[in-house]
Write an enzyme that holds these catalytic residues in place. Structure first.
Site, PDB file in Angstrom:
ATOM      1  N   GLU A  25       0.510  -1.116   0.003  1.00  0.00           N
ATOM      2  CA  GLU A  25      -0.525  -0.205   0.191  1.00  0.00           C
ATOM      3  C   GLU A  25       0.708   1.262  -0.046  1.00  0.00           C
ATOM      4  OE1 GLU A  25      -2.905   0.073   3.439  1.00  0.00           O
ATOM      5  OE2 GLU A  25      -3.991  -2.312   2.508  1.00  0.00           O
ATOM      6  N   GLY A  94      -7.716 -19.186  -3.939  1.00  0.00           N
ATOM      7  CA  GLY A  94      -8.832 -18.967  -3.654  1.00  0.00           C
ATOM      8  C   GLY A  94      -8.511 -18.482  -2.391  1.00  0.00           C
ATOM      9  N   ASN A 123      -6.326   1.078  -5.663  1.00  0.00           N
ATOM     10  CA  ASN A 123      -6.418  -1.033  -5.725  1.00  0.00           C
ATOM     11  C   ASN A 123      -7.240  -1.377  -6.511  1.00  0.00           C
ATOM     12  OD1 ASN A 123      -5.074  -3.202  -5.345  1.00  0.00           O
ATOM     13  ND2 ASN A 123      -5.359  -2.660  -2.941  1.00  0.00           N
ATOM     14  N   TYR A 130     -13.208  -7.883  -5.133  1.00  0.00           N
ATOM     15  CA  TYR A 130     -14.579  -7.464  -3.898  1.00  0.00           C
ATOM     16  C   TYR A 130     -15.677  -7.260  -5.022  1.00  0.00           C
ATOM     17  CZ  TYR A 130     -11.271  -6.046  -0.670  1.00  0.00           C
ATOM     18  OH  TYR A 130      -9.344  -6.502  -0.502  1.00  0.00           O
TER      19      TYR A 130
END
Length: 157
Positions: A25, A94, A123, A130
């Site tokens: 990050e 996964g 990101n 998501y």
């Protein structure tokens, strides 16, 4: 691959993964956490956070660190996912999906209203991941934070 609750012996590897996440990050020097403070928050007399790890072949490949929040409108708790991280070499196997599914199961079993988290605007890989799971960004909301000198000044009011 398996998902399990974190154990005290996992704390050093979780902290290393937190450092790895900070590097990803673009904040490599931001982590002030220590093994002792993380262990106390997870396993002390009054734990304030929870963690699950993704494990493959006896090695921790990723983690989800979370805590409870509360919806005053719903009248029930929810899960706030503070960090989700999978080692780069383990991505695509996964682990992240399994960690999120595990949190969703916990929320559903306990009657919690939601699982929520923040993601950095830049990101894109995580945002796509998501969204593929059905998560949607919240519009009309901005995240605010009091920290450092602003926190100290607000506390002195």
């Amino acid at each position: 691959m398996s998902i399990r609750e974190a154990r005290p012996a996992d704390v050093p590897v979780i902290l290393q993964l937190i450092h790895d996440l900070a590097l990803y990050e673009k904040e490599p020097d931001a982590v002030k956490n220590t093994v002792g403070s993380l262990e106390d928050a997870l396993f002390g007399d009054r734990p304030t956070i929870f963690a699950h790890v993704a494990e493959a072949e006896g090695q921790v490949q990723g983690f989800a660190l979370w805590f409870l929040n509360y919806s005053t409108w719903e009248g029930v708790n929810g899960i706030y996912l503070e960090d989700l991280y999978v080692r780069p070499e383990a991505r695509g196997a996964g682990h992240g999906k399994a960690l999120l599914a595990n949190l969703a199961r916990i929320a559903a079993e306990r009657g919690y209203a939601r699982v929520e988290w923040s993601v950095l605007d830049w990101n894109e890989p995580s945002i796509r991941f998501y969204q593929q799971l059905g998560a949607r960004p919240q519009t009309g909301w901005s995240t605010f934070r009091l920290t450092g000198s602003a926190l100290a000044e607000a506390a002195a009011l």
